[in-house]
Design a protein around this motif. Structure first.
Motif, mmCIF file in Angstrom:
data_model
loop_
_atom_site.group_PDB
_atom_site.id
_atom_site.type_symbol
_atom_site.label_atom_id
_atom_site.label_comp_id
_atom_site.label_asym_id
_atom_site.label_seq_id
_atom_site.Cartn_x
_atom_site.Cartn_y
_atom_site.Cartn_z
ATOM 1 N N ARG A 153 1.939 2.690 -3.449
ATOM 2 C CA ARG A 153 0.902 3.095 -4.416
ATOM 3 C C ARG A 153 1.191 4.492 -4.957
ATOM 4 O O ARG A 153 1.635 5.375 -4.235
ATOM 5 N N GLN A 176 0.825 -1.216 0.000
ATOM 6 C CA GLN A 176 0.000 0.000 0.000
ATOM 7 C C GLN A 176 0.862 1.271 0.000
ATOM 8 O O GLN A 176 0.504 2.260 -0.625
ATOM 9 N N GLU A 177 2.000 1.238 0.698
ATOM 10 C CA GLU A 177 2.827 2.450 0.770
ATOM 11 C C GLU A 177 3.523 2.773 -0.545
ATOM 12 O O GLU A 177 4.032 3.876 -0.718
ATOM 13 N N MET A 213 -9.334 3.831 0.347
ATOM 14 C CA MET A 213 -8.724 4.912 1.126
ATOM 15 C C MET A 213 -9.494 6.211 0.928
ATOM 16 O O MET A 213 -9.740 6.952 1.893
ATOM 17 N N SER A 250 -6.085 4.370 -3.079
ATOM 18 C CA SER A 250 -7.085 3.430 -3.580
ATOM 19 C C SER A 250 -8.493 3.965 -3.327
ATOM 20 O O SER A 250 -8.681 4.916 -2.560
#
Length: 193
Positions: free
Chosen positions: A168, A165-166, A175, A172
């Motif tokens: 990206r 996720q970090e 989020m 998303s």
């Protein structure tokens, strides 16, 4: 005399019938042979080395096609889902469909580059004649190579799904929805006070 004439006429019909049935069976076997010849061809079967080269010539480019197709579809679908999904209210599946369309369009544009890269790799020519390439066994080999290459490329193209996720490049959809819910609940609390 009439009975003899009737017997000779019926035996002639039987002989004619059997000869016509034997000629029709010869024609049907000839038709089958013709069909078999069209599928398998009359050219000699290529050597094992020629078949391996022919396989690789179709396998390698399709790894690239499969990779770019999945890689671009996943990134484009995710971007559309996160940016337009909330703004326009489209579903994740609709975003995936749009991402697939974008991936297909880009795939058409880069196909020449992928094929050129396959040539630059220096794969030798298979040396198959057009008759050998038309043989059913060679067409099956070609399709097997393309499908196998495409599947391997698609598996490699799923790499964006493994991104943490970090890493990206954009937030998303989940989020963004969480942020919107926090803002809405904060605004509701502020209005209550």
């Amino acid at each position: 005399a009439a009975a003899a004439a009737a017997r000779s006429a019926s035996s002639g019909t039987q002989e004619g019938g059997s000869s016509s049935s034997s000629s029709s069976s010869a024609n049907s076997s000839k038709g089958t042979d013709s069909f078999r010849d069209r599928l398998l061809g009359e050219a000699p079967l290529p050597t094992r080395r020629q078949m391996n080269i022919y396989f690789l010539q179709h396998f390698v480019p399709f790894i690239g096609f499969g990779f770019f197709d999945n890689f671009i579809m996943i990134l484009a679908g995710d971007y559309i889902d996160s940016k337009l999904g909330i703004a326009l209210g489209i579903s994740t599946m609709a975003a995936a469909a749009i991402g697939n369309t974008i991936s297909d369009i880009i795939g058409l544009w880069i196909s020449g580059g992928i094929e050129t890269a396959g040539v630059v790799m220096g794969l030798p020519r298979s040396g198959l004649t057009s008759q050998q390439r038309g043989d059913l066994r060679m067409r099956i080999l070609k399709n097997t190579a393309m499908v196998t290459g495409m599947v391997l490329g698609c598996c490699l193209g799923m790499a964006p799904l493994a991104y943490p996720q970090e890493w990206r490049l954009w937030p998303s959809r989940e989020m963004l929805q969480e942020e919107l819910e926090k803002e809405e609940s904060g605004a509701a609390l502020a209005s209550d006070i």
